[in-house]
Design a protein around this motif. Structure first.
Motif, mmCIF file in Angstrom:
data_model
loop_
_atom_site.group_PDB
_atom_site.id
_atom_site.type_symbol
_atom_site.label_atom_id
_atom_site.label_comp_id
_atom_site.label_asym_id
_atom_site.label_seq_id
_atom_site.Cartn_x
_atom_site.Cartn_y
_atom_site.Cartn_z
ATOM 1 N N VAL A 252 92.718 -26.959 64.590
ATOM 2 C CA VAL A 252 93.090 -28.015 63.682
ATOM 3 C C VAL A 252 94.192 -27.413 62.824
ATOM 4 O O VAL A 252 94.030 -26.155 62.506
ATOM 5 N N LEU A 253 95.221 -28.264 62.557
ATOM 6 C CA LEU A 253 96.322 -27.974 61.473
ATOM 7 C C LEU A 253 96.307 -28.830 60.440
ATOM 8 O O LEU A 253 95.822 -30.041 60.595
ATOM 9 N N SER B 298 88.288 -31.164 59.759
ATOM 10 C CA SER B 298 89.737 -31.458 59.173
ATOM 11 C C SER B 298 89.797 -31.334 57.942
ATOM 12 O O SER B 298 90.653 -30.983 57.206
ATOM 13 N N ARG B 299 88.690 -31.979 57.151
ATOM 14 C CA ARG B 299 88.884 -32.061 55.675
ATOM 15 C C ARG B 299 88.624 -30.616 55.156
ATOM 16 O O ARG B 299 89.373 -30.263 54.029
ATOM 17 N N ARG B 300 87.874 -29.575 55.656
ATOM 18 C CA ARG B 300 87.903 -28.132 55.256
ATOM 19 C C ARG B 300 89.140 -27.610 55.564
ATOM 20 O O ARG B 300 89.599 -26.946 54.651
ATOM 21 N N VAL B 301 89.868 -27.914 56.489
ATOM 22 C CA VAL B 301 91.099 -27.333 56.895
ATOM 23 C C VAL B 301 92.273 -27.737 55.762
ATOM 24 O O VAL B 301 92.909 -27.013 55.409
ATOM 25 N N LYS B 302 92.133 -29.012 55.435
ATOM 26 C CA LYS B 302 93.037 -29.434 54.532
ATOM 27 C C LYS B 302 92.962 -29.025 53.290
ATOM 28 O O LYS B 302 93.743 -28.649 52.390
ATOM 29 N N ARG C 39 102.932 -21.903 58.432
ATOM 30 C CA ARG C 39 102.282 -21.545 57.257
ATOM 31 C C ARG C 39 101.138 -21.352 57.451
ATOM 32 O O ARG C 39 100.211 -22.162 58.093
ATOM 33 N N THR C 40 100.462 -20.428 56.876
ATOM 34 C CA THR C 40 98.875 -19.921 57.224
ATOM 35 C C THR C 40 98.211 -19.394 55.852
ATOM 36 O O THR C 40 98.974 -19.000 55.132
ATOM 37 N N VAL C 41 97.052 -19.314 56.064
ATOM 38 C CA VAL C 41 96.152 -18.895 54.934
ATOM 39 C C VAL C 41 95.093 -17.746 55.729
ATOM 40 O O VAL C 41 94.914 -18.070 56.829
ATOM 41 N N ALA C 42 94.449 -17.029 55.088
ATOM 42 C CA ALA C 42 93.770 -15.992 55.698
ATOM 43 C C ALA C 42 92.466 -16.527 56.269
ATOM 44 O O ALA C 42 92.071 -15.987 57.338
ATOM 45 N N GLN C 43 91.878 -17.540 55.749
ATOM 46 C CA GLN C 43 90.525 -17.982 56.170
ATOM 47 C C GLN C 43 90.586 -18.934 57.486
ATOM 48 O O GLN C 43 89.650 -19.132 57.955
ATOM 49 N N TRP D 143 91.747 -25.861 52.590
ATOM 50 C CA TRP D 143 92.194 -24.680 52.773
ATOM 51 C C TRP D 143 93.863 -24.470 52.366
ATOM 52 O O TRP D 143 94.213 -23.721 51.732
ATOM 53 N N HIS D 144 94.663 -25.508 52.839
ATOM 54 C CA HIS D 144 96.039 -25.594 52.712
ATOM 55 C C HIS D 144 96.418 -26.415 51.350
ATOM 56 O O HIS D 144 97.626 -26.832 51.428
ATOM 57 N N ASP D 145 95.761 -26.912 50.688
ATOM 58 C CA ASP D 145 95.816 -27.557 49.604
ATOM 59 C C ASP D 145 96.536 -28.892 50.028
ATOM 60 O O ASP D 145 97.694 -29.222 49.234
#
Length: 313
Positions: A249-250, A200-204, A289-293, A206-208
């Motif tokens: 995870v979002l 979860s921390r990593r995904v957050k 909203r998405t990011v490449a990774q 990534w999306h700032d």
């Protein structure tokens, strides 16, 4: 005999403060973190307290065609019998192999085994790149059987330990008094635990810390610190629960998180977010909203829709 028992001592359970969800760029980094003793072999083994060989970790990366990964349950092929050049199975595996013997010892003694997944493994449960530590599993069965190539293989069945034994939640916050948009429209108090796992921390990050649905970046401190929640699309735990992986995870604000959890919001296969209870007769639709990774998996989206009996694609 092993010359240096300290070097070959098995380490069972988590290593240091490394929790499930931790990412590593290479096998060398995994070895450096002491999660797995070998840089190439799939099975990590060492000596237990009785100076017997026992396995403490495995790597899942589609090394053998007979492997099957379903997250909670893994069918793992033992070591040996492959051609070094082609990687094909050319002869039978045996229990004499140190890795196979180590896994069998861990099964008999009830030792937990760390599972590390590589990016070449089962797509749904594997990281997009590198390697990821995915927690502790128990070996519940082992047998000798004929593999797809026609040779005997040592087959191991592993089950993932429950989340409360994975230490997945070093930080837990109870979020209360959240407005639930389920008709008839009314204010409802919802109590839940926000699982702040490494994934979860990593995904957050990534999306700032910006909500993927409404775009809200919630500032919670004078220093500009932001708050967001890691929302599991297919809820963790229980019968048929989802895994704690990036694709499940979002990054959401608290409002969108609770509305997703309660089925007021859902996702289509094309990553459109549908608000079932928006004003008017037609549900409101926005693009996620998405990011490449961040690779979001459709199977978790579909599981969420099935849970809420939503017919949509």
């Amino acid at each position: 005999m092993v010359a240096n028992r300290d070097v070959y001592r098995a380490v069972f359970g988590h290593v240091g403060d490394i929790l499930p969800g931790a990412l590593f760029e290479s096998r060398w980094d995994v070895k450096g973190a002491r999660l797995h003793k070998a840089e190439r072999d799939g099975i990590s083994w060492g000596l237990d307290d009785e100076d017997q060989r026992a396995a403490d970790a495995i790597v899942l990366s589609k090394g053998y065609e007979d492997d099957r990964d379903q997250w909670d349950e893994v069918l793992y092929t033992g070591a040996g019998g492959r051609d070094e050049n082609t990687g094909r199975q050319v002869k039978d595996q045996t229990w004499d192999n140190f890795g196979n013997a180590g896994l069998r010892r861990s099964q008999n003694k009830g030792y937990p085994v760390r599972v590390i997944r590589g990016s070449t493994g089962e797509k749904t449960y594997s990281p997009a790149g590198g390697y990821r530590y995915d927690g502790l599993y128990q070996i519940v069965n082992s047998r000798l059987e004929q593999g797809k190539a026609g040779f005997q293989i040592c087959r191991f069945e592993l089950h993932r330990l429950p989340d409360n034994e994975q230490e997945l939640t070093p930080l837990e916050e109870q979020v209360q008094d959240v407005l639930c948009g389920v008709p008839p429209r009314q204010t409802t108090t919802v109590e839940r635990i926000v699982r702040d796992t490494a994934v979860s921390r990593r995904v957050k990050r990534w999306h700032d810390y910006t909500c993927q649905i409404c775009g809200l970046a919630l500032t919670v401190g004078a220093d500009g610190a932001s708050y967001a929640e890691g929302a599991h699309i297919q809820a963790l735990g229980g019968q048929g629960g989802g895994p704690d992986v990036d694709g499940n995870v979002l990054c959401l604000c608290p409002n969108c998180h609770v509305r997703l959890d309660r089925g007021a919001l859902y996702l289509t296969d094309g990553l459109r977010v549908i608000d079932r209870y928006a004003e008017g007769s037609t549900p409101r639709s926005v693009s996620l909203r998405t990011v490449a990774q961040h690779r979001i998996e459709q199977r978790f989206i579909r599981a969420h829709r099935r849970l809420w009996r939503i017919v949509s694609s």
